[in-house]
Design a protein around this motif. Structure first.
Motif, PDB file in Angstrom:
ATOM      1  N   ARG A  25     -10.050   6.419   3.780  1.00 37.51           N
ATOM      2  CA  ARG A  25      -8.814   5.643   3.604  1.00 37.51           C
ATOM      3  C   ARG A  25      -8.736   4.901   2.275  1.00 37.51           C
ATOM      4  O   ARG A  25      -7.662   4.452   1.891  1.00 37.51           O
ATOM      5  CB  ARG A  25      -8.663   4.637   4.749  1.00 37.51           C
ATOM      6  N   THR A  26      -9.870   4.745   1.577  1.00 36.41           N
ATOM      7  CA  THR A  26      -9.845   4.029   0.302  1.00 36.41           C
ATOM      8  C   THR A  26     -10.655   4.800  -0.736  1.00 36.41           C
ATOM      9  O   THR A  26     -11.487   5.642  -0.397  1.00 36.41           O
ATOM     10  CB  THR A  26     -10.454   2.614   0.434  1.00 36.41           C
ATOM     11  N   GLY A  60      -9.148   6.203  -8.820  1.00 33.56           N
ATOM     12  CA  GLY A  60      -9.633   5.111  -7.988  1.00 33.56           C
ATOM     13  C   GLY A  60     -10.259   3.993  -8.793  1.00 33.56           C
ATOM     14  O   GLY A  60     -10.395   2.868  -8.310  1.00 33.56           O
ATOM     15  N   GLY A  96      -1.736   7.810   3.339  1.00 29.67           N
ATOM     16  CA  GLY A  96      -3.191   7.883   3.329  1.00 29.67           C
ATOM     17  C   GLY A  96      -3.710   9.307   3.397  1.00 29.67           C
ATOM     18  O   GLY A  96      -4.896   9.539   3.224  1.00 29.67           O
TER      19      GLY A  96
END
Length: 153
Positions: A25-26, A60, A96
């Protein structure tokens, strides 16, 4: 995910699909699960300008994005993060789990991704990750603009 696979195979673009037990999710989770640099993670976010949508594919490592600068780059007055319902409606995918390829929306791509030989992002399914050369993003997506290292095109 089969749509992603089909598009990449038709265009003869090398890729790998990595399956994992948990949803990622991240960017931080992705880097940890895949054992890669956080900058190689490529979350795809859906942004909204009035009634139009654009997918932001960012590194990211960036952390945050200057939405005002991105709006200016696209010639828009304002950009906001689309709601979960808007993401589903605009892409057919859950927030997501937006695939790096295979959606029909135009894209804004982060140039920070191009420092890596491969990047990792969504396939449309939370328990798998797409690995591909960042240079191939523009071969399968309609890229409107690129974010420079400082977040402005």
């Amino acid at each position: 995910m089969e749509n992603v696979r089909k598009i990449l195979e038709e265009r003869r673009i090398p890729f790998d699909i990595i399956r994992h037990k948990q949803s990622i999710r991240t960017a931080k989770e992705g880097a940890e699960v895949l054992g890669i640099d956080i900058g190689q993670t490529a979350p795809a976010l859906v942004l909204k300008a009035d009634d139009e949508y654009v997918v932001l594919i960012m590194s990211g490592a960036r952390g945050r994005i200057d939405l005002e600068a991105a709006a200016g780059l696209l010639g828009r007055g304002k950009l906001v993060l689309a709601s979960r319902d808007e993401v589903q409606e605009a892409t057919g995918y859950e927030a997501g789990a937006i695939p790096l390829v295979g959606h029909t929306l135009p894209c804004l791509v982060d140039k920070l991704l191009y420092q890596y030989p491969c990047i990792y992002g969504g396939t449309g399914e939370p328990a798998s990750t797409l690995k591909l050369d960042p240079g191939d993003l523009s071969k399968v997506n309609h890229v409107l603009a690129y974010l420079d290292a400082d977040g402005i095109g």
